[in-house]
Design a protein around this motif. Structure first.
Motif, PDB file in Angstrom:
ATOM      1  N   PHE A   1      45.741  61.383 108.597  1.00 23.09           N
ATOM      2  CA  PHE A   1      44.816  60.047 108.585  1.00 23.09           C
ATOM      3  C   PHE A   1      44.521  59.291 110.178  1.00 23.09           C
ATOM      4  CE2 PHE A   1      48.283  59.191 105.093  1.00 23.09           C
ATOM      5  CZ  PHE A   1      46.991  59.522 104.012  1.00 23.09           C
ATOM      6  N   LEU A   2      43.087  59.018 110.131  1.00 21.99           N
ATOM      7  CA  LEU A   2      42.682  58.337 111.495  1.00 21.99           C
ATOM      8  C   LEU A   2      43.790  57.179 111.887  1.00 21.99           C
ATOM      9  CD1 LEU A   2      40.188  57.498 112.476  1.00 21.99           C
ATOM     10  CD2 LEU A   2      39.079  55.754 111.506  1.00 21.99           C
ATOM     11  N   ILE A   3      43.913  57.235 113.038  1.00 23.61           N
ATOM     12  CA  ILE A   3      44.783  56.599 113.281  1.00 23.61           C
ATOM     13  C   ILE A   3      44.353  54.734 113.784  1.00 23.61           C
ATOM     14  CG2 ILE A   3      45.929  55.626 115.290  1.00 23.61           C
ATOM     15  CD1 ILE A   3      46.895  58.790 116.099  1.00 23.61           C
ATOM     16  N   GLY A   4      45.424  53.464 112.617  1.00 22.96           N
ATOM     17  CA  GLY A   4      43.879  52.324 112.757  1.00 22.96           C
ATOM     18  C   GLY A   4      43.562  52.862 111.880  1.00 22.96           C
ATOM     19  N   GLY A   5      42.770  53.206 111.091  1.00 23.11           N
ATOM     20  CA  GLY A   5      41.794  53.562 109.833  1.00 23.11           C
ATOM     21  C   GLY A   5      42.083  52.439 108.848  1.00 23.11           C
ATOM     22  N   MET A   6      40.814  51.431 108.101  1.00 25.44           N
ATOM     23  CA  MET A   6      41.374  51.067 107.155  1.00 25.44           C
ATOM     24  C   MET A   6      42.609  51.138 106.218  1.00 25.44           C
ATOM     25  SD  MET A   6      37.984  49.478 106.910  1.00 25.44           S
ATOM     26  CE  MET A   6      37.916  47.830 106.194  1.00 25.44           C
ATOM     27  N   ALA A   7      42.347  52.881 105.701  1.00 28.31           N
ATOM     28  CA  ALA A   7      43.003  53.037 104.370  1.00 28.31           C
ATOM     29  C   ALA A   7      44.204  54.513 105.028  1.00 28.31           C
ATOM     30  CB  ALA A   7      42.220  53.760 103.455  1.00 28.31           C
ATOM     31  N   THR A   8      44.325  53.907 106.365  1.00 26.95           N
ATOM     32  CA  THR A   8      45.646  54.265 106.874  1.00 26.95           C
ATOM     33  C   THR A   8      47.526  54.372 106.527  1.00 26.95           C
ATOM     34  OG1 THR A   8      44.614  55.649 107.882  1.00 26.95           O
ATOM     35  CG2 THR A   8      46.829  55.764 109.118  1.00 26.95           C
ATOM     36  N   PRO A   9      48.131  54.365 105.718  1.00 29.27           N
ATOM     37  CA  PRO A   9      49.412  53.802 105.590  1.00 29.27           C
ATOM     38  C   PRO A   9      50.849  53.562 106.433  1.00 29.27           C
ATOM     39  CG  PRO A   9      48.993  55.830 105.233  1.00 29.27           C
ATOM     40  CD  PRO A   9      47.854  55.815 105.555  1.00 29.27           C
ATOM     41  N   ASP A  10      51.136  52.685 106.926  1.00 28.35           N
ATOM     42  CA  ASP A  10      52.195  52.393 108.375  1.00 28.35           C
ATOM     43  C   ASP A  10      52.589  53.661 108.202  1.00 28.35           C
ATOM     44  OD1 ASP A  10      50.680  49.893 108.951  1.00 28.35           O
ATOM     45  OD2 ASP A  10      51.551  48.630 107.927  1.00 28.35           O
ATOM     46  N   ARG A  11      53.445  53.659 109.825  1.00 22.00           N
ATOM     47  CA  ARG A  11      54.788  54.603 109.489  1.00 22.00           C
ATOM     48  C   ARG A  11      55.282  54.116 108.554  1.00 22.00           C
ATOM     49  NH1 ARG A  11      56.056  57.500 113.797  1.00 22.00           N
ATOM     50  NH2 ARG A  11      54.857  56.942 114.613  1.00 22.00           N
ATOM     51  N   GLY A  12      56.151  54.864 107.803  1.00 19.40           N
ATOM     52  CA  GLY A  12      57.048  54.618 106.307  1.00 19.40           C
ATOM     53  C   GLY A  12      56.160  55.223 105.228  1.00 19.40           C
ATOM     54  N   MET A  13      55.164  54.747 105.272  1.00 23.07           N
ATOM     55  CA  MET A  13      54.295  54.739 104.085  1.00 23.07           C
ATOM     56  C   MET A  13      53.856  56.050 103.675  1.00 23.07           C
ATOM     57  SD  MET A  13      55.101  51.733 103.471  1.00 23.07           S
ATOM     58  CE  MET A  13      54.066  50.881 102.145  1.00 23.07           C
ATOM     59  N   THR A  14      53.157  55.678 101.626  1.00 23.61           N
ATOM     60  CA  THR A  14      52.334  57.181 102.105  1.00 23.61           C
ATOM     61  C   THR A  14      51.074  56.370 100.594  1.00 23.61           C
ATOM     62  OG1 THR A  14      52.335  59.395 100.855  1.00 23.61           O
ATOM     63  CG2 THR A  14      53.442  57.092  99.421  1.00 23.61           C
ATOM     64  N   ARG A  15      50.289  57.044 100.636  1.00 26.31           N
ATOM     65  CA  ARG A  15      48.951  56.303 100.131  1.00 26.31           C
ATOM     66  C   ARG A  15      48.912  56.631  99.089  1.00 26.31           C
ATOM     67  NH1 ARG A  15      43.333  57.525 103.417  1.00 26.31           N
ATOM     68  NH2 ARG A  15      43.579  58.665 101.907  1.00 26.31           N
ATOM     69  N   MET A  16      48.377  56.774  97.708  1.00 32.54           N
ATOM     70  CA  MET A  16      47.529  57.216  96.444  1.00 32.54           C
ATOM     71  C   MET A  16      46.345  56.877  96.356  1.00 32.54           C
ATOM     72  SD  MET A  16      51.656  57.838  94.128  1.00 32.54           S
ATOM     73  CE  MET A  16      51.775  55.503  94.699  1.00 32.54           C
ATOM     74  N   PHE A  17      45.699  57.109  95.736  1.00 35.24           N
ATOM     75  CA  PHE A  17      44.280  56.405  95.178  1.00 35.24           C
ATOM     76  C   PHE A  17      44.301  56.419  93.928  1.00 35.24           C
ATOM     77  CE2 PHE A  17      39.680  56.771  93.435  1.00 35.24           C
ATOM     78  CZ  PHE A  17      38.351  56.330  94.708  1.00 35.24           C
ATOM     79  N   ALA A  18      43.734  55.325  93.994  1.00 35.62           N
ATOM     80  CA  ALA A  18      44.519  54.679  92.574  1.00 35.62           C
ATOM     81  C   ALA A  18      43.678  53.968  91.498  1.00 35.62           C
ATOM     82  CB  ALA A  18      44.541  53.588  92.371  1.00 35.62           C
ATOM     83  N   GLY A  19      42.397  54.303  91.684  1.00 40.42           N
ATOM     84  CA  GLY A  19      41.124  54.456  90.942  1.00 40.42           C
ATOM     85  C   GLY A  19      39.618  53.212  91.667  1.00 40.42           C
ATOM     86  N   GLY A  20      39.052  52.680  90.854  1.00 42.33           N
ATOM     87  CA  GLY A  20      37.894  51.811  91.408  1.00 42.33           C
ATOM     88  C   GLY A  20      36.740  51.682  90.344  1.00 42.33           C
ATOM     89  N   ARG A  21      35.486  51.235  90.968  1.00 45.89           N
ATOM     90  CA  ARG A  21      34.384  50.389  89.815  1.00 45.89           C
ATOM     91  C   ARG A  21      33.331  50.766  91.310  1.00 45.89           C
ATOM     92  NH1 ARG A  21      38.843  48.729  90.171  1.00 45.89           N
ATOM     93  NH2 ARG A  21      38.427  47.509  92.290  1.00 45.89           N
ATOM     94  N   VAL A  22      32.157  51.437  90.736  1.00 49.48           N
ATOM     95  CA  VAL A  22      31.129  51.549  91.039  1.00 49.48           C
ATOM     96  C   VAL A  22      29.610  50.833  90.547  1.00 49.48           C
ATOM     97  CG1 VAL A  22      29.038  52.244  91.714  1.00 49.48           C
ATOM     98  CG2 VAL A  22      31.378  53.363  91.787  1.00 49.48           C
TER      99      VAL A  22
END
Length: 264
Positions: free
Chosen positions: A53-74
């Motif tokens: 992950f990009l350190i400090g990125g907008m979609a970067t989870p905090d330490r101890g967290m994980t990220r899942m992509f859930a969906g969206g709308r275009v």
């Protein structure tokens, strides 16, 4: 803080994804969801954390967290045209804290607005779920054994089937400038509780959007909504098919639906 990228998208910029999908795009415009490979933020490997992950990125989870992509709308307001000066501005549009069966989590939405000639062309909303990372002793949601996946296609694929290999996922990570190790590092996936490389959520959404395009459903003036419903790993054979209500879905080889979409 919002991030903004600008430039001109040329027909040659579409060639890598066209080769990847084995598609010939309509002249003059960017096909539905193909903008995900355009005007990307550059990746500096010196600024990546241990997970990619990009350190400090907008979609970067905090330490101890994980990220899942859930969906969206275009939301396609007008065709995204080639050879026109274009800007893409991305910002946080929503951060909601919730509590579920497995504890607290955050639903984060990033919205990217694409502008050409001072007019909005696309509004792209992407939803992410941030949760506490599972400990090594706690099984993750993907520890449930999946139907045995083939390591080779095993014969001719039927219409709508896609053989997903590990090199395919590595290639898509490159096309989307996504260095997250979940999509290219098998050892990392094993430690995270996955039986193989995890198939990107945006890749499945792209298959769904491509199926609408292949059936001549015009996305202009409509909203492409998609949601990830179950994990999927490679190597595997995935199936893209139309649903009874006119939507689209992606299924694993065991019949589990992993992604759904509508275009209305």
């Amino acid at each position: 803080m919002p991030t903004t990228r600008g430039g001109v998208i040329r027909s040659s910029d579409l060639e890598p994804l066209a080769a990847f999908l084995d598609r010939v795009p309509r002249p003059g415009i960017v096909p539905l969801c193909w903008h995900w490979c355009q005007l990307l933020d550059p990746v500096d490997p010196r600024l990546l954390d241990g997970d990619g992950f990009l350190i400090g990125g907008m979609a970067t989870p905090d330490r101890g967290m994980t990220r899942m992509f859930a969906g969206g709308r275009v939301h396609t307001l007008r065709p995204l045209r080639l050879d026109v000066e274009t800007t893409r501005t991305t910002r946080f549009s929503s951060v909601i804290s919730k509590k579920g069966r497995h504890g607290e989590f955050q639903l984060v939405t990033l919205t990217s607005t694409w502008v050409q000639e001072d007019q909005k062309a696309l509004v792209d909303e992407q939803d992410y779920v941030f949760t506490t990372a599972p400990s090594p002793s706690r099984p993750s949601v993907t520890d449930t054994p999946l139907t045995t996946q083939p390591t080779e296609p095993g014969g001719q694929l039927r219409p709508g089937q896609i053989y997903v290999s590990e090199p395919m996922l590595v290639a898509f990570s490159g096309l989307t400038a996504n260095p997250y190790r979940l999509h290219w590092d098998r050892d990392f996936c094993t430690r995270e509780g996955h039986p193989g490389l995890v198939i990107h959520g945006p890749l499945q959404a792209l298959w769904l959007a491509d199926e609408f395009t292949r059936r001549d459903v015009d996305g202009v003036g409509r909203t492409f909504s998609y949601r990830l419903t179950a994990p999927a790993t490679a190597p595997s054979v995935m199936t893209v098919d139309q649903t009874r209500d006119g939507g689209m879905e992606v299924r694993r080889s065991d019949g589990t639906v992993t992604a759904i979409a509508t275009l209305i």
